[in-house]
Design an enzyme around this catalytic site. Sequence first.
Site, PDB file in Angstrom:
ATOM      1  N   PRO A   1       0.825  -1.211   0.000  1.00 12.56           N
ATOM      2  CA  PRO A   1       0.000   0.000   0.000  1.00 12.56           C
ATOM      3  C   PRO A   1       0.860   1.263   0.000  1.00 12.56           C
ATOM      4  CG  PRO A   1      -0.573  -1.458   1.842  1.00 12.56           C
ATOM      5  CD  PRO A   1       0.619  -2.053   1.174  1.00 12.56           C
TER       6      PRO A   1
ATOM      7  N   LEU B   1       4.836   0.979   4.835  1.00  7.37           N
ATOM      8  CA  LEU B   1       5.443  -0.314   4.505  1.00  7.37           C
ATOM      9  C   LEU B   1       6.561  -0.174   3.477  1.00  7.37           C
ATOM     10  CD1 LEU B   1       2.250  -2.557   4.462  1.00  7.37           C
ATOM     11  CD2 LEU B   1       4.167  -2.797   6.011  1.00  7.37           C
ATOM     12  N   GLY B   2       6.969   1.048   3.227  1.00  3.57           N
ATOM     13  CA  GLY B   2       8.138   1.259   2.369  1.00  3.57           C
ATOM     14  C   GLY B   2       7.856   1.095   0.889  1.00  3.57           C
TER      15      GLY B   2
ATOM     16  N   ASP C   1      14.498   2.906   5.313  1.00  2.00           N
ATOM     17  CA  ASP C   1      13.659   2.130   4.388  1.00  2.00           C
ATOM     18  C   ASP C   1      14.509   1.460   3.312  1.00  2.00           C
ATOM     19  OD1 ASP C   1      11.546   3.189   5.793  1.00  2.00           O
ATOM     20  OD2 ASP C   1      10.374   3.699   4.013  1.00  2.00           O
TER      21      ASP C   1
HETATM   22  O1  PMV Z   1       6.397   5.916   6.885  1.00  2.88           O
HETATM   23  P1  PMV Z   1       7.639   5.169   6.538  1.00  2.88           P
HETATM   24  O2  PMV Z   1       7.538   3.705   6.642  1.00  2.88           O
HETATM   25  O3  PMV Z   1       8.268   5.643   5.272  1.00  2.88           O
HETATM   26  O4  PMV Z   1       8.696   5.455   7.690  1.00  2.88           O
HETATM   27  C1  PMV Z   1       9.084   6.715   8.022  1.00  2.88           C
HETATM   28  C2  PMV Z   1      10.033   6.628   9.141  1.00  2.88           C
HETATM   29  C3  PMV Z   1      10.461   7.970   9.676  1.00  2.88           C
HETATM   30  O5  PMV Z   1      11.388   7.696  10.721  1.00  2.88           O
HETATM   31  C4  PMV Z   1       9.289   8.732  10.245  1.00  2.88           C
HETATM   32  C5  PMV Z   1      11.137   8.813   8.608  1.00  2.88           C
HETATM   33  C6  PMV Z   1      12.488   8.289   8.169  1.00  2.88           C
HETATM   34  O6  PMV Z   1      12.947   8.743   7.114  1.00  2.88           O
HETATM   35  O7  PMV Z   1      13.092   7.468   8.861  1.00  2.88           O
END
Ligand code: PMV
Length: 309
Positions: free
Chosen positions: A95, A100-101, A146
């Site tokens: 999604p 979930l990257g 990610d």
């Molecule tokens: O929402 P996601 O899974 O892309 O994760 C973001 C994680 C954060 O720490 C909020 C931002 C980052 O770049 O690490």
Amino acid sequence: MTTASAPGKIILFGEHAVVYGQPALAVPVRQVQAVAEVVDAAPGSGIVIQAPDIGKTVSVSGASTDPLALTARLVSERFDSPRADVLITVRSTIPIAGGLGSGAAVSAALGRALSAHLGRPLSPAALSEIVFESEKLHHGTPSGIDNTVICYEMPVYYVKGQPPQTFHTGAPFHLLIADSGIASPTSETVGDVRRAWEHKRRAYDRLFQHIGAIADRAHDVIRRSDVAELGPLMSENQAILRELDVSSPPLERLIAAALSAGAGGAKLSGGGRGGNVIALVTSQNVAPITDTLYDAGARRVIHTVVGTD
Ligand code: PMV
């Protein structure tokens, strides 16, 4: 034709604080994935990328600012060969904007497939570097977690600017990943947290340090396989994410539902506000907690076992 895939990922501990130099833990989620297919195209046609699921087609040029086009360009520039003429098709079951990257996984699948098609598959480290550049177009100041977990396809202990440490879990553990169905761009929550940090640096730095300490403890616990200790650490991390104002009533409903049905701990995962929550479960209670999460509004619940690879 050359085909490659990349998994989704979930952050277990440390989101947001990781942007400020604190450690975070993330694991791949293989139940969802991005796939890229590369086929040769007519000479002179250059690199064209199509993403039929979202109705997108882009031609890669030096000027394109599209994340997938940038990935393809950076991959092709690593080869001295003449400009590639290929058609790349990407598809994903991850999604979008759900934590979930998805963006990193689609870029990783594309980079993997294209480099293999051109005859020199990229190492996880080289691929991760390229995907990181595309992540910057998605959300400005990504920490790099990610692209790292998705390109290495291993649990990762991650500190921004340091070489990633992959690790093995002492014993497998079960997680439910419940999607709130609310798309929440990471750039927005990351931007809001940054603005709040600029106003109250001392207080926010303390919160980030607390999250970092939890991530360190969780790293030990997971490697020692003291899974029972993991749940309280998840709930402790969630309490701070609430203070950072990145939770939301729908996420809190899912978290409360999971805990009331017997989860060992639960928290949001990723940027927050929308996206996913994760809950620590066991093979015995996975079914009733899944039902409870759907009753509490989850659009989709994924069961994953961390540490079985
Ligand atoms: O929402 P996601 O899974 O892309 O994760 C973001 C994680 C954060 O720490 C909020 C931002 C980052 O770049 O690490």
